[in-house]
Write a protein that holds these residues in place. Sequence first.
Motif, PDB file in Angstrom:
ATOM      1  N   ARG A  65       0.855  -1.190   0.000  1.00  0.00           N
ATOM      2  CA  ARG A  65       0.000   0.000   0.000  1.00  0.00           C
ATOM      3  C   ARG A  65       0.887   1.236   0.000  1.00  0.00           C
ATOM      4  NH1 ARG A  65      -5.334  -0.291   2.133  1.00  0.00           N
ATOM      5  NH2 ARG A  65      -4.993   1.714   3.154  1.00  0.00           N
ATOM      6  N   GLN A  66       0.467   2.222  -0.754  1.00  0.00           N
ATOM      7  CA  GLN A  66       1.129   3.525  -0.753  1.00  0.00           C
ATOM      8  C   GLN A  66       0.139   4.522  -1.353  1.00  0.00           C
ATOM      9  OE1 GLN A  66       4.407   3.929  -3.640  1.00  0.00           O
ATOM     10  NE2 GLN A  66       3.808   1.925  -4.458  1.00  0.00           N
ATOM     11  N   ALA A  67       0.530   5.768  -1.462  1.00  0.00           N
ATOM     12  CA  ALA A  67      -0.347   6.776  -2.046  1.00  0.00           C
ATOM     13  C   ALA A  67       0.499   7.833  -2.723  1.00  0.00           C
ATOM     14  CB  ALA A  67      -1.230   7.415  -0.980  1.00  0.00           C
ATOM     15  N   SER A  68      -0.119   8.552  -3.635  1.00  0.00           N
ATOM     16  CA  SER A  68       0.582   9.639  -4.328  1.00  0.00           C
ATOM     17  C   SER A  68      -0.450  10.552  -4.970  1.00  0.00           C
ATOM     18  CB  SER A  68       1.536   9.084  -5.398  1.00  0.00           C
ATOM     19  OG  SER A  68       0.809   8.399  -6.399  1.00  0.00           O
ATOM     20  N   GLY A  69       0.023  11.644  -5.509  1.00  0.00           N
ATOM     21  CA  GLY A  69      -0.869  12.593  -6.176  1.00  0.00           C
ATOM     22  C   GLY A  69      -0.301  13.989  -6.142  1.00  0.00           C
ATOM     23  N   SER A  70      -1.144  14.962  -6.422  1.00  0.00           N
ATOM     24  CA  SER A  70      -0.699  16.350  -6.496  1.00  0.00           C
ATOM     25  C   SER A  70      -1.712  17.270  -5.842  1.00  0.00           C
ATOM     26  CB  SER A  70      -0.492  16.766  -7.958  1.00  0.00           C
ATOM     27  OG  SER A  70      -1.707  16.669  -8.674  1.00  0.00           O
ATOM     28  N   ILE A  71      -1.239  18.447  -5.464  1.00  0.00           N
ATOM     29  CA  ILE A  71      -2.089  19.495  -4.905  1.00  0.00           C
ATOM     30  C   ILE A  71      -1.766  20.786  -5.638  1.00  0.00           C
ATOM     31  CG2 ILE A  71      -2.706  20.826  -2.854  1.00  0.00           C
ATOM     32  CD1 ILE A  71      -1.753  18.443  -1.175  1.00  0.00           C
ATOM     33  N   ASP A  72      -2.779  21.414  -6.210  1.00  0.00           N
ATOM     34  CA  ASP A  72      -2.625  22.717  -6.870  1.00  0.00           C
ATOM     35  C   ASP A  72      -3.319  23.776  -6.014  1.00  0.00           C
ATOM     36  OD1 ASP A  72      -1.474  21.249  -8.862  1.00  0.00           O
ATOM     37  OD2 ASP A  72      -3.104  21.510 -10.298  1.00  0.00           O
ATOM     38  N   LEU A  73      -2.653  24.908  -5.838  1.00  0.00           N
ATOM     39  CA  LEU A  73      -3.232  25.963  -5.009  1.00  0.00           C
ATOM     40  C   LEU A  73      -2.672  27.317  -5.395  1.00  0.00           C
ATOM     41  CD1 LEU A  73      -0.567  26.350  -3.112  1.00  0.00           C
ATOM     42  CD2 LEU A  73      -1.639  24.645  -1.662  1.00  0.00           C
ATOM     43  N   PHE A 157       2.237  20.949  -6.125  1.00  0.00           N
ATOM     44  CA  PHE A 157       3.128  20.079  -5.367  1.00  0.00           C
ATOM     45  C   PHE A 157       2.811  18.620  -5.652  1.00  0.00           C
ATOM     46  CE2 PHE A 157       2.747  24.045  -3.042  1.00  0.00           C
ATOM     47  CZ  PHE A 157       4.059  24.349  -2.725  1.00  0.00           C
ATOM     48  N   GLU A 158       3.857  17.850  -5.985  1.00  0.00           N
ATOM     49  CA  GLU A 158       3.719  16.411  -6.152  1.00  0.00           C
ATOM     50  C   GLU A 158       4.020  15.743  -4.812  1.00  0.00           C
ATOM     51  OE1 GLU A 158       2.752  14.635  -8.784  1.00  0.00           O
ATOM     52  OE2 GLU A 158       2.425  16.434 -10.004  1.00  0.00           O
ATOM     53  N   ILE A 159       3.158  14.783  -4.449  1.00  0.00           N
ATOM     54  CA  ILE A 159       3.210  14.168  -3.129  1.00  0.00           C
ATOM     55  C   ILE A 159       3.411  12.662  -3.250  1.00  0.00           C
ATOM     56  CG2 ILE A 159       1.989  13.821  -0.947  1.00  0.00           C
ATOM     57  CD1 ILE A 159       2.519  16.760  -1.491  1.00  0.00           C
ATOM     58  N   ASP A 160       4.277  12.100  -2.410  1.00  0.00           N
ATOM     59  CA  ASP A 160       4.368  10.653  -2.216  1.00  0.00           C
ATOM     60  C   ASP A 160       4.006  10.372  -0.766  1.00  0.00           C
ATOM     61  OD1 ASP A 160       5.612   7.861  -3.122  1.00  0.00           O
ATOM     62  OD2 ASP A 160       6.353   8.294  -1.107  1.00  0.00           O
ATOM     63  N   ALA A 161       3.175   9.346  -0.520  1.00  0.00           N
ATOM     64  CA  ALA A 161       2.709   9.062   0.840  1.00  0.00           C
ATOM     65  C   ALA A 161       2.867   7.591   1.181  1.00  0.00           C
ATOM     66  CB  ALA A 161       1.248   9.479   0.998  1.00  0.00           C
ATOM     67  N   LYS A 162       3.000   7.332   2.472  1.00  0.00           N
ATOM     68  CA  LYS A 162       3.178   5.964   2.969  1.00  0.00           C
ATOM     69  C   LYS A 162       1.881   5.169   2.930  1.00  0.00           C
ATOM     70  CE  LYS A 162       4.714   3.414   7.078  1.00  0.00           C
ATOM     71  NZ  LYS A 162       5.296   3.537   8.449  1.00  0.00           N
ATOM     72  N   ASP A 163       0.773   5.789   3.362  1.00  0.00           N
ATOM     73  CA  ASP A 163      -0.474   5.036   3.473  1.00  0.00           C
ATOM     74  C   ASP A 163      -1.654   6.005   3.579  1.00  0.00           C
ATOM     75  OD1 ASP A 163      -2.102   2.810   3.624  1.00  0.00           O
ATOM     76  OD2 ASP A 163      -1.726   2.409   5.739  1.00  0.00           O
ATOM     77  N   VAL A 164      -2.842   5.437   3.538  1.00  0.00           N
ATOM     78  CA  VAL A 164      -4.082   6.187   3.700  1.00  0.00           C
ATOM     79  C   VAL A 164      -4.938   5.474   4.734  1.00  0.00           C
ATOM     80  CG1 VAL A 164      -6.136   7.111   2.569  1.00  0.00           C
ATOM     81  CG2 VAL A 164      -4.026   6.850   1.272  1.00  0.00           C
ATOM     82  N   GLU A 165      -5.501   6.234   5.669  1.00  0.00           N
ATOM     83  CA  GLU A 165      -6.459   5.655   6.623  1.00  0.00           C
ATOM     84  C   GLU A 165      -7.673   6.568   6.726  1.00  0.00           C
ATOM     85  OE1 GLU A 165      -7.385   7.076   9.592  1.00  0.00           O
ATOM     86  OE2 GLU A 165      -5.648   7.970  10.568  1.00  0.00           O
ATOM     87  N   GLU A 166      -8.799   5.973   7.154  1.00  0.00           N
ATOM     88  CA  GLU A 166     -10.056   6.716   7.195  1.00  0.00           C
ATOM     89  C   GLU A 166     -10.705   6.677   8.578  1.00  0.00           C
ATOM     90  OE1 GLU A 166     -12.326   4.833   4.132  1.00  0.00           O
ATOM     91  OE2 GLU A 166     -11.218   5.790   2.509  1.00  0.00           O
ATOM     92  N   ALA A 222       7.086  -5.122   7.419  1.00  0.00           N
ATOM     93  CA  ALA A 222       6.490  -3.783   7.528  1.00  0.00           C
ATOM     94  C   ALA A 222       5.038  -3.770   7.071  1.00  0.00           C
ATOM     95  CB  ALA A 222       7.314  -2.786   6.726  1.00  0.00           C
ATOM     96  N   SER A 223       4.401  -4.935   7.014  1.00  0.00           N
ATOM     97  CA  SER A 223       2.980  -5.051   6.638  1.00  0.00           C
ATOM     98  C   SER A 223       2.684  -4.458   5.261  1.00  0.00           C
ATOM     99  CB  SER A 223       2.090  -4.389   7.700  1.00  0.00           C
ATOM    100  OG  SER A 223       2.299  -4.986   8.969  1.00  0.00           O
ATOM    101  N   GLY A 224       3.655  -4.524   4.363  1.00  0.00           N
ATOM    102  CA  GLY A 224       3.442  -4.028   3.010  1.00  0.00           C
ATOM    103  C   GLY A 224       3.525  -2.524   2.867  1.00  0.00           C
ATOM    104  N   LEU A 225       4.013  -1.828   3.895  1.00  0.00           N
ATOM    105  CA  LEU A 225       4.153  -0.369   3.843  1.00  0.00           C
ATOM    106  C   LEU A 225       5.619   0.002   3.682  1.00  0.00           C
ATOM    107  CD1 LEU A 225       1.695   0.608   6.727  1.00  0.00           C
ATOM    108  CD2 LEU A 225       1.226   0.483   4.264  1.00  0.00           C
TER     109      LEU A 225
END
Length: 328
Positions: A65-73, A157-166, A222-225
């Motif tokens: 599991r991982q996450a990524s994306g961008s933020i424009d502002l 900004f381009e973002i790389d993230a470890k995980d997502v939780e809700e 690392a449980s896939g992280l």
Amino acid sequence: MAIGSGLGAQMGVAAESTYGTYVAPTQFVEFTKEGLQLKKTTAQSAGIAAGRLLPLSSRRVVTQRQASGSIDLEVTTKAMGLFLQGLMGTTVTPVQQGVTTAYLQTHTLTDTAGKTLTIQKGVPLTTGTVTRKNFLGCKITSGEFSCGTGEMLTGSFEIDAKDVEETSVLAAASYPTMAPFHFGQMSLKTGTYASETARGGIRKVSVKVERPQDTERFYAGASGLKAEPITNDQVKITGSIEMDYVDTVLDDLHTSDAATSLVWEFLGANIASTYYETFRITLPAVRFDEAPPVVDGFGLIKPTLSFTGLYDGTNQPKIEYISTDITV
């Protein structure tokens, strides 16, 4: 009840003390677009079983599991510190200017190790209920700033993230009084470092800072992280200047391939005394790569010069930000 469309969305940010460990958002930014999303790596058992025509649902597994994306502002006069710190790497403490309410943040280029964020986005259902997605271990892998005639200063900004939780609760958004920086506040200077001279005829400027990192550090146990990404290449700074051909200063630098210091500055409203809301990028050594002026018809000559930011051997690139924020 919130609005059941993008009008009801929100985004909160907080600095993490431990990579990938949730911290409740403390700042909220106004954004124009985001693309943050979870990325799963799955594996499906394909073993032969008598008479089974489809793979068995229970034998599909999530291996990573991982996450990524961008933020424009829009780059605003408050609440930009965490993004600038995540991009440039320096641990910044705002410095009070005189005895005023103006505080200077100096974000000098250095390694981004340990500079991670929790980013919480609130996404509205059509009912108006806002769902939350908490992106943990967010590292900024690039940041691009741009402003042209009649425009606001924008950042992407381009973002790389470890995980997502809700599971963590949606924070209550609150926004300080702030304004965007814009073209009417913009100037561009080049010349000797710390003694740069304003250039005329400038129509648009963009600067991009890329922070290459190994973002695929997946290890057993690392449980896939992933582990925190590590810088694995030199920083890349590039940009472009669109202008009318009012003089040959920048064209001559392209011809000679000589280095010059470049300062891209926005001065906003007066905070107090001689201190103004400020966004300033200083690149101590840039060299122009291409696009000398060409004649293409009867109109004004409008060259677009691209450049590369380099190290001058003494001074590092930096972003200076003056606001009334007393913390990053």
